[in-house]
Write a protein that holds these residues in place. Structure first.
Motif, mmCIF file in Angstrom:
data_model
loop_
_atom_site.group_PDB
_atom_site.id
_atom_site.type_symbol
_atom_site.label_atom_id
_atom_site.label_comp_id
_atom_site.label_asym_id
_atom_site.label_seq_id
_atom_site.Cartn_x
_atom_site.Cartn_y
_atom_site.Cartn_z
ATOM 1 N N GLU A 449 0.701 5.325 -6.451
ATOM 2 C CA GLU A 449 1.269 5.807 -7.714
ATOM 3 C C GLU A 449 0.465 5.358 -8.927
ATOM 4 O O GLU A 449 0.426 6.040 -9.948
ATOM 5 N N ILE A 450 -0.136 4.181 -8.834
ATOM 6 C CA ILE A 450 -0.832 3.680 -10.032
ATOM 7 C C ILE A 450 -2.320 3.413 -9.781
ATOM 8 O O ILE A 450 -3.037 2.954 -10.676
ATOM 9 N N PHE A 451 -2.761 3.710 -8.593
ATOM 10 C CA PHE A 451 -4.178 3.457 -8.269
ATOM 11 C C PHE A 451 -5.072 4.452 -9.018
ATOM 12 O O PHE A 451 -4.874 5.648 -8.964
ATOM 13 N N GLU A 452 -6.033 3.886 -9.718
ATOM 14 C CA GLU A 452 -6.998 4.762 -10.407
ATOM 15 C C GLU A 452 -8.369 4.479 -9.827
ATOM 16 O O GLU A 452 -8.981 3.458 -10.146
ATOM 17 N N PRO A 453 -8.874 5.381 -8.978
ATOM 18 C CA PRO A 453 -10.163 5.107 -8.347
ATOM 19 C C PRO A 453 -11.285 4.983 -9.371
ATOM 20 O O PRO A 453 -11.219 5.578 -10.458
ATOM 21 N N SER A 454 -12.273 4.174 -9.010
ATOM 22 C CA SER A 454 -13.488 4.083 -9.820
ATOM 23 C C SER A 454 -14.585 3.872 -8.805
ATOM 24 O O SER A 454 -14.437 3.051 -7.897
ATOM 25 N N VAL A 526 -15.190 -0.847 -2.967
ATOM 26 C CA VAL A 526 -15.054 0.038 -4.130
ATOM 27 C C VAL A 526 -14.316 1.318 -3.733
ATOM 28 O O VAL A 526 -13.439 1.802 -4.467
ATOM 29 N N ALA A 527 -14.624 1.835 -2.555
ATOM 30 C CA ALA A 527 -13.955 3.057 -2.100
ATOM 31 C C ALA A 527 -12.447 2.834 -1.968
ATOM 32 O O ALA A 527 -11.640 3.687 -2.320
ATOM 33 N N LEU A 528 -12.078 1.647 -1.482
ATOM 34 C CA LEU A 528 -10.662 1.389 -1.227
ATOM 35 C C LEU A 528 -9.898 0.889 -2.445
ATOM 36 O O LEU A 528 -8.697 1.134 -2.562
ATOM 37 N N THR A 529 -10.578 0.199 -3.321
ATOM 38 C CA THR A 529 -9.842 -0.468 -4.414
ATOM 39 C C THR A 529 -10.314 -0.095 -5.817
ATOM 40 O O THR A 529 -9.647 -0.424 -6.802
ATOM 41 N N GLY A 530 -11.482 0.501 -5.906
ATOM 42 C CA GLY A 530 -12.020 0.815 -7.237
ATOM 43 C C GLY A 530 -12.603 -0.421 -7.908
ATOM 44 O O GLY A 530 -12.899 -0.416 -9.098
ATOM 45 N N ARG A 531 -12.764 -1.505 -7.160
ATOM 46 C CA ARG A 531 -13.280 -2.755 -7.745
ATOM 47 C C ARG A 531 -14.375 -3.380 -6.883
ATOM 48 O O ARG A 531 -14.413 -3.141 -5.681
ATOM 49 N N THR A 532 -15.169 -4.183 -7.507
ATOM 50 C CA THR A 532 -16.223 -4.870 -6.761
ATOM 51 C C THR A 532 -15.783 -6.271 -6.361
ATOM 52 O O THR A 532 -16.460 -6.936 -5.598
ATOM 53 N N ALA A 539 -7.430 -8.014 4.740
ATOM 54 C CA ALA A 539 -5.978 -8.035 4.521
ATOM 55 C C ALA A 539 -5.541 -6.809 3.723
ATOM 56 O O ALA A 539 -4.502 -6.199 4.002
ATOM 57 N N ILE A 540 -6.353 -6.432 2.765
ATOM 58 C CA ILE A 540 -6.037 -5.243 1.954
ATOM 59 C C ILE A 540 -6.010 -4.007 2.861
ATOM 60 O O ILE A 540 -5.077 -3.195 2.826
ATOM 61 N N THR A 541 -7.036 -3.900 3.688
ATOM 62 C CA THR A 541 -7.161 -2.759 4.580
ATOM 63 C C THR A 541 -5.952 -2.673 5.514
ATOM 64 O O THR A 541 -5.364 -1.616 5.698
ATOM 65 N N ARG A 548 -4.157 5.807 4.771
ATOM 66 C CA ARG A 548 -4.593 5.652 3.371
ATOM 67 C C ARG A 548 -6.055 5.222 3.289
ATOM 68 O O ARG A 548 -6.806 5.656 2.414
ATOM 69 N N VAL A 549 -6.454 4.340 4.210
ATOM 70 C CA VAL A 549 -7.844 3.883 4.195
ATOM 71 C C VAL A 549 -8.773 5.079 4.418
ATOM 72 O O VAL A 549 -9.729 5.302 3.668
ATOM 73 N N LYS A 550 -8.430 5.885 5.410
ATOM 74 C CA LYS A 550 -9.295 7.030 5.715
ATOM 75 C C LYS A 550 -9.346 7.999 4.530
ATOM 76 O O LYS A 550 -10.411 8.498 4.168
ATOM 77 N N GLU A 551 -8.211 8.237 3.951
ATOM 78 C CA GLU A 551 -8.162 9.152 2.792
ATOM 79 C C GLU A 551 -9.065 8.643 1.662
ATOM 80 O O GLU A 551 -9.828 9.403 1.062
ATOM 81 N N ARG A 552 -8.945 7.364 1.395
ATOM 82 C CA ARG A 552 -9.733 6.812 0.272
ATOM 83 C C ARG A 552 -11.226 6.799 0.597
ATOM 84 O O ARG A 552 -12.064 7.059 -0.277
ATOM 85 N N LEU A 553 -11.552 6.474 1.844
ATOM 86 C CA LEU A 553 -12.974 6.477 2.226
ATOM 87 C C LEU A 553 -13.525 7.895 2.058
ATOM 88 O O LEU A 553 -14.629 8.104 1.540
ATOM 89 N N GLN A 554 -12.739 8.872 2.484
ATOM 90 C CA GLN A 554 -13.176 10.271 2.415
ATOM 91 C C GLN A 554 -13.384 10.709 0.956
ATOM 92 O O GLN A 554 -14.378 11.337 0.618
#
Ligand code: GLU
Length: 562
Positions: A449-454, A526-532, A539-541, A548-554
């Motif tokens: 809901e609040i994730f903003e990819p970068s 970066v793909a998963l969190t938008g951060r370095t 643990a995040i994964t 969700r991981v696959k979606e974000r990687l894609q």
């Protein structure tokens, strides 16, 4: 002690005058002394108080002073009470005291007696609200009048102004000596003025001498020497309400305060206060005058923490920002007592109340407020809390100040607890959170809901490397992997892409590689969190889950391919 008899009045006249001014006062000082006897406390127990005026604004300095008074009482098995000083009716604001007391309660500064947080009164030494104590003040006003130490003053505002302007070249300004026009009125003159319906204030007939010194020991500053008071200060205003000075003497005596802790703007009035205590026959109280909280300005400058200029001057600021009260208390103590941090090093787990608080370790020039330090202290404290505590406290905060975050919590309390548990409860817990308002940003990538990819990369992680790494990783990623398996898979990506899984090897010969395993991890991070920079990526994964991981990687892959 009738040396200051003046104006031809004698003892009988004083008695008559007292009766004339206070015909309704029937109680005697002795009765009041018996009604409010010395407290039955153990040897060395201190009785302290906070005496707020109901302005509705709780300044950090009020919390600081309240905390000093509270700790002084607590560290001696004494009593801490709250007295409301509402004699200035013009400044009175409805509900203000409740707001102030609620603020103090947030930091554990709760009275043993006096005006309680819900506005009720508790204790045997009340009323604790000055506007309800008029009768008591008048008993002592009558006593002073009877003894010749107080008289009615009929001077109008214009007359007082005239006196002021005639004093330009005087060292001592104010209503005193030859300037005290009403000091020597005869009983007849007074009667006449009263008959004419003139309003009057009650003034002290000061027995002070300009050549005498008033010497006292301030608990924080040590010995202070000042001129004795010679001013015939106002004790009761025209409406019969006492001034601060008179109320202070009567209240702190009858409430059996042992240590008066208050702002240092009152130091100048101590000679008057000591004189009043003596004339009233009261045992002197001890004083600890607290310097205002300071703040650095520019390179070397310092100024008072200001209600007007500094948002952090308001206690509500810390509440709204979500600094845990534990952190504010811990921080306050570091600027309150210079030996606190050393004590903390050897008493890591100890309750803050067991710290042996010492007035002498307080700064006489004013504690210096430092936001960076507060933030640091707070980060440390939050880093040592269990995830459940972080969730409980931050949820309470979010309900009041960030409903969006509260709603995310409510969707799945277990999930947010697990998120906030990452890299916690180990030897070196992360210190990303200094206040609850940091949490939304901190956990944002864990909520769609609040994730903003970068997709901004760093180091050797280029878009080209990212495409190659992500394509492969999408094929082999499996959420069911153990941490070791997970890491082995990331390492396995390195060689085929011209990178090395061995960072040392890379450092020895950077030209030989396109990057190292850290760069590959960055791409995935970066793909998963938008951060370095994030807490433990495994643990995040695991919490994000396979889909969700696959979606974000894609999505990331699509982005870099563009
Ligand atoms: N009501 C006074 C003030 O707000 C309190 C001073 C005192 O603690 O005696 O400044």
């Amino acid at each position: 002690m009738l040396i200051c008899m003046a104006g031809g009045l004698n003892l009988t006249d004083y008695k008559k005058l007292a009766e004339l001014l206070f015909p309704d006062v029937k109680k005697t000082p002795e009765e009041l002394e018996a009604q409010f006897p010395a407290r039955n406390l153990k040897e060395g127990a201190r009785v302290t108080r906070l005496a707020p005026s109901p302005t509705g604004f709780l300044h950090f300095g009020n919390l600081f002073a309240g905390t000093v008074a509270y700790r002084i009482a607590k560290s001696s098995d004494g009593v801490f009470f709250v007295r409301v000083e509402d004699t200035d009716q013009k400044r009175k604001i409805e509900g203000a005291i409740e707001v102030m007391l609620k603020g103090l309660e947030t930091y554990g500064v709760t009275p043993d007696e006096g005006v309680m947080t819900d506005g009720s009164e508790k204790g045997d030494y009340g009323p604790y609200t000055q506007s309800q104590r008029k009768e008591i003040y008048h008993v002592f006003a009558k006593l002073l009048t009877e003894k010749g130490f107080a008289y009615p003053c009929f001077c109008s505002a214009e007359e007082l102004e005239e006196i002021r302007s005639s004093q330009e070249n005087e060292d001592i300004k104010g209503y005193w000596g030859k300037f005290a026009k009403c000091r020597n009125l005869s009983l007849e003159e007074i009667e006449e003025n009263l008959a004419q319906g003139k309003t009057w204030t009650l003034r002290l007939r000061s027995p002070g001498d300009v050549n005498n010194k008033c010497i006292f020991e301030d608990m924080i500053r040590g010995k202070i020497e000042m001129q004795e008071n010679v001013i015939d200060a106002v004790l009761l205003k025209t409406d019969g309400i006492p001034t601060y000075h008179f109320a202070h003497a009567v209240d702190d005596h009858l409430m059996r305060t042992t240590h008066v802790t208050r702002g240092d703007e009152w130091i100048a009035s101590v000679p008057l206060h000591i004189q009043l205590f003596k004339l009233l026959g009261f045992k002197l109280t001890k004083y600890a005058h607290i310097a205002p909280i300071m703040k650095t300005e520019g390179e070397t400058g310092k100024r008072k923490l200001s209600k007007r200029k500094d948002p952090e001057a308001a206690v509500t600021y810390y509440i709204e920002e979500g600094f845990p009260s534990e952190a504010v208390n811990e921080y306050m103590m570091t600027i309150m007592n210079s030996n606190f941090e050393d004590w903390r090093k050897t008493n890591k787990e100890a309750d803050i109340n067991s710290f042996p608080f010492n007035f002498k370790k307080m700064s006489a020039s004013g504690a210096l407020f430092d936001m960076v330090k507060l933030t640091d202290v707070s980060k440390n404290i939050i880093s040592t809390m269990k995830a459940e505590k972080v969730v409980a406290l931050s949820y309470e905060w979010a309900k009041g100040y960030n409903q969006k975050l509260a709603a995310l919590y409510e969707k799945d309390m277990e999930y947010i607890t697990a998120v906030l548990n990452i890299d916690r409860e180990n030897k070196k817990p992360r210190k990303d959170i200094s206040k609850w308002s940091d949490i939304e940003n901190y956990v944002s990538y864990m909520f769609d809901e609040i994730f903003e990819p970068s997709y901004e990369l760093c180091g050797n992680a280029t878009a080209e490397l990212a495409v190659a790494a992500l394509e492969k990783y999408l094929e082999i990623f499996d959420c069911a992997d153990t941490k070791d398996e997970w890491f082995e898979k990331i390492k396995s990506l390195c060689e085929p892409l011209g990178c090395t899984a061995n960072v040392k090897e890379y450092k020895q010969n950077p030209e030989a590689f396109k990057g190292h395993v850290g760069d590959i991890s960055t791409v995935i991070r970066v793909a998963l969190t938008g951060r370095t920079n994030t807490p433990d990526l495994y643990a995040i994964t695991a919490l994000l889950g396979q889909q969700r991981v696959k979606e974000r990687l894609q999505k990331a892959l699509d982005f870099y391919k563009q």
